[in-house]
Motif scaffolding. Structure first.
Motif, PDB file in Angstrom:
ATOM      1  N   PRO A   1       3.666  14.431 -24.033  1.00 35.98           N
ATOM      2  CA  PRO A   1       2.997  15.160 -22.959  1.00 35.98           C
ATOM      3  C   PRO A   1       3.667  14.872 -21.622  1.00 35.98           C
ATOM      4  CG  PRO A   1       1.710  13.243 -23.562  1.00 35.98           C
ATOM      5  CD  PRO A   1       2.850  13.331 -24.534  1.00 35.98           C
ATOM      6  N   ARG A   2       3.414  15.725 -20.649  1.00 38.49           N
ATOM      7  CA  ARG A   2       3.954  15.514 -19.300  1.00 38.49           C
ATOM      8  C   ARG A   2       3.406  14.203 -18.750  1.00 38.49           C
ATOM      9  NH1 ARG A   2       4.135  19.998 -14.700  1.00 38.49           N
ATOM     10  NH2 ARG A   2       5.292  20.903 -16.399  1.00 38.49           N
ATOM     11  N   MET A   3       4.265  13.474 -18.069  1.00 43.11           N
ATOM     12  CA  MET A   3       3.849  12.212 -17.466  1.00 43.11           C
ATOM     13  C   MET A   3       2.954  12.469 -16.265  1.00 43.11           C
ATOM     14  SD  MET A   3       7.436  10.090 -17.624  1.00 43.11           S
ATOM     15  CE  MET A   3       6.878   8.832 -16.510  1.00 43.11           C
ATOM     16  N   GLU A   4       2.125  11.482 -15.943  1.00 42.87           N
ATOM     17  CA  GLU A   4       1.364  11.542 -14.704  1.00 42.87           C
ATOM     18  C   GLU A   4       2.346  11.340 -13.551  1.00 42.87           C
ATOM     19  OE1 GLU A   4      -2.098   9.088 -14.673  1.00 42.87           O
ATOM     20  OE2 GLU A   4      -2.552   9.570 -16.758  1.00 42.87           O
ATOM     21  N   ALA A   5       1.911  11.650 -12.351  1.00 42.37           N
ATOM     22  CA  ALA A   5       2.791  11.579 -11.180  1.00 42.37           C
ATOM     23  C   ALA A   5       3.358  10.169 -10.980  1.00 42.37           C
ATOM     24  CB  ALA A   5       2.025  11.999  -9.930  1.00 42.37           C
ATOM     25  N   ILE A   6       4.598  10.128 -10.537  1.00 46.04           N
ATOM     26  CA  ILE A   6       5.253   8.863 -10.198  1.00 46.04           C
ATOM     27  C   ILE A   6       4.670   8.378  -8.880  1.00 46.04           C
ATOM     28  CG2 ILE A   6       7.448   7.839  -9.498  1.00 46.04           C
ATOM     29  CD1 ILE A   6       8.812   9.798 -11.394  1.00 46.04           C
ATOM     30  N   GLU A   7       4.484   7.067  -8.775  1.00 51.28           N
ATOM     31  CA  GLU A   7       3.941   6.483  -7.549  1.00 51.28           C
ATOM     32  C   GLU A   7       5.027   5.695  -6.829  1.00 51.28           C
ATOM     33  OE1 GLU A   7       0.224   4.280  -8.058  1.00 51.28           O
ATOM     34  OE2 GLU A   7       0.266   4.998 -10.130  1.00 51.28           O
ATOM     35  N   SER A   8       5.025   5.774  -5.527  1.00 49.41           N
ATOM     36  CA  SER A   8       5.894   4.941  -4.704  1.00 49.41           C
ATOM     37  C   SER A   8       5.180   3.606  -4.478  1.00 49.41           C
ATOM     38  CB  SER A   8       6.146   5.624  -3.362  1.00 49.41           C
ATOM     39  OG  SER A   8       6.834   4.764  -2.496  1.00 49.41           O
ATOM     40  N   ILE A   9       5.954   2.530  -4.387  1.00 53.97           N
ATOM     41  CA  ILE A   9       5.391   1.212  -4.089  1.00 53.97           C
ATOM     42  C   ILE A   9       5.893   0.835  -2.695  1.00 53.97           C
ATOM     43  CG2 ILE A   9       5.143  -1.170  -4.872  1.00 53.97           C
ATOM     44  CD1 ILE A   9       6.041  -0.186  -7.655  1.00 53.97           C
ATOM     45  N   PRO A  10       5.174   1.228  -1.643  1.00 50.26           N
ATOM     46  CA  PRO A  10       5.646   1.049  -0.265  1.00 50.26           C
ATOM     47  C   PRO A  10       5.991  -0.390   0.096  1.00 50.26           C
ATOM     48  CG  PRO A  10       3.671   2.421  -0.310  1.00 50.26           C
ATOM     49  CD  PRO A  10       3.866   1.883  -1.696  1.00 50.26           C
ATOM     50  N   GLU A  11       5.262  -1.351  -0.427  1.00 47.15           N
ATOM     51  CA  GLU A  11       5.531  -2.739  -0.068  1.00 47.15           C
ATOM     52  C   GLU A  11       6.870  -3.256  -0.599  1.00 47.15           C
ATOM     53  OE1 GLU A  11       2.628  -2.837  -3.603  1.00 47.15           O
ATOM     54  OE2 GLU A  11       2.888  -1.653  -1.798  1.00 47.15           O
ATOM     55  N   HIS A  12       7.508  -2.514  -1.505  1.00 47.51           N
ATOM     56  CA  HIS A  12       8.815  -2.903  -2.029  1.00 47.51           C
ATOM     57  C   HIS A  12       9.946  -2.049  -1.459  1.00 47.51           C
ATOM     58  CE1 HIS A  12       7.281  -5.795  -4.931  1.00 47.51           C
ATOM     59  NE2 HIS A  12       6.291  -4.937  -5.159  1.00 47.51           N
ATOM     60  N   ARG A  13       9.652  -1.218  -0.477  1.00 50.32           N
ATOM     61  CA  ARG A  13      10.657  -0.343   0.121  1.00 50.32           C
ATOM     62  C   ARG A  13      11.483  -1.136   1.134  1.00 50.32           C
ATOM     63  NH1 ARG A  13       7.853   4.680   2.081  1.00 50.32           N
ATOM     64  NH2 ARG A  13       6.840   3.145   3.369  1.00 50.32           N
ATOM     65  N   THR A  14      12.794  -0.893   1.143  1.00 52.17           N
ATOM     66  CA  THR A  14      13.689  -1.493   2.133  1.00 52.17           C
ATOM     67  C   THR A  14      14.505  -0.373   2.766  1.00 52.17           C
ATOM     68  OG1 THR A  14      15.597  -1.808   0.673  1.00 52.17           O
ATOM     69  CG2 THR A  14      13.910  -3.550   0.653  1.00 52.17           C
ATOM     70  N   ALA A  15      15.441  -0.734   3.632  1.00 50.24           N
ATOM     71  CA  ALA A  15      16.311   0.268   4.251  1.00 50.24           C
ATOM     72  C   ALA A  15      17.271   0.878   3.223  1.00 50.24           C
ATOM     73  CB  ALA A  15      17.101  -0.356   5.394  1.00 50.24           C
ATOM     74  N   GLN A  16      17.530   0.175   2.123  1.00 51.21           N
ATOM     75  CA  GLN A  16      18.485   0.656   1.120  1.00 51.21           C
ATOM     76  C   GLN A  16      17.862   0.997  -0.235  1.00 51.21           C
ATOM     77  OE1 GLN A  16      19.130  -2.447   2.707  1.00 51.21           O
ATOM     78  NE2 GLN A  16      20.327  -1.423   4.281  1.00 51.21           N
ATOM     79  N   SER A  17      16.563   0.764  -0.416  1.00 54.62           N
ATOM     80  CA  SER A  17      16.003   0.983  -1.752  1.00 54.62           C
ATOM     81  C   SER A  17      14.535   1.379  -1.691  1.00 54.62           C
ATOM     82  CB  SER A  17      16.147  -0.287  -2.595  1.00 54.62           C
ATOM     83  OG  SER A  17      15.351  -1.328  -2.054  1.00 54.62           O
ATOM     84  N   ILE A  18      14.091   1.943  -2.798  1.00 61.40           N
ATOM     85  CA  ILE A  18      12.680   2.256  -2.987  1.00 61.40           C
ATOM     86  C   ILE A  18      12.274   1.688  -4.353  1.00 61.40           C
ATOM     87  CG2 ILE A  18      12.725   4.353  -1.587  1.00 61.40           C
ATOM     88  CD1 ILE A  18      12.790   5.935  -4.242  1.00 61.40           C
ATOM     89  N   ALA A  19      10.994   1.556  -4.570  1.00 59.70           N
ATOM     90  CA  ALA A  19      10.483   1.126  -5.870  1.00 59.70           C
ATOM     91  C   ALA A  19       9.472   2.164  -6.335  1.00 59.70           C
ATOM     92  CB  ALA A  19       9.834  -0.245  -5.756  1.00 59.70           C
TER      93      ALA A  19
END
Length: 104
Positions: free
Chosen positions: A34-52
């Motif tokens: 089945p289609r996956m549920e929406a992907i979530e961003s993890i803001p507390e792990h975001r940097t200038a060069q990466s996202i989680a």
């Protein structure tokens, strides 16, 4: 899915007893997951060069989920144009540049 089946005959007078259940279940063939549920961003792990990101792997509908493919796009915030799309498939990155004349 696995199915365990019994049967019994019926007529105007009544109904007979159930048969014995099949010893081995009948199993349907696997289908696409089945289609996956929406992907979530993890803001507390975001940097200038990466996202989680975080997601939940869906049930495989009778087969093991072997991989998750990830597609992302880079969009110019001023004009809204998508500059390119990137797909991660089988551990390899594939980049699709837009044709400036057709926009595809």
């Amino acid at each position: 899915k696995s199915y365990y089946i019994k049967a019994r005959p019926c007529n105007r007078v009544g109904t007979a007893g159930w048969t014995q259940c099949l010893v081995d279940p009948i199993t349907t063939l696997a289908t696409t997951p089945p289609r996956m549920e929406a992907i979530e961003s993890i803001p507390e792990h975001r940097t200038a060069q990466s996202i989680a990101l975080r997601w939940t792997v869906p049930w495989g509908n009778g087969d093991t989920i072997r991989r998750i493919e990830i597609l992302w796009m880079v969009q110019d915030l001023e004009d809204g144009n998508v500059e390119y799309q990137t797909l991660i498939r089988n551990g390899k990155k594939e980049i699709f540049q837009q044709d400036p004349e057709t926009g595809t």
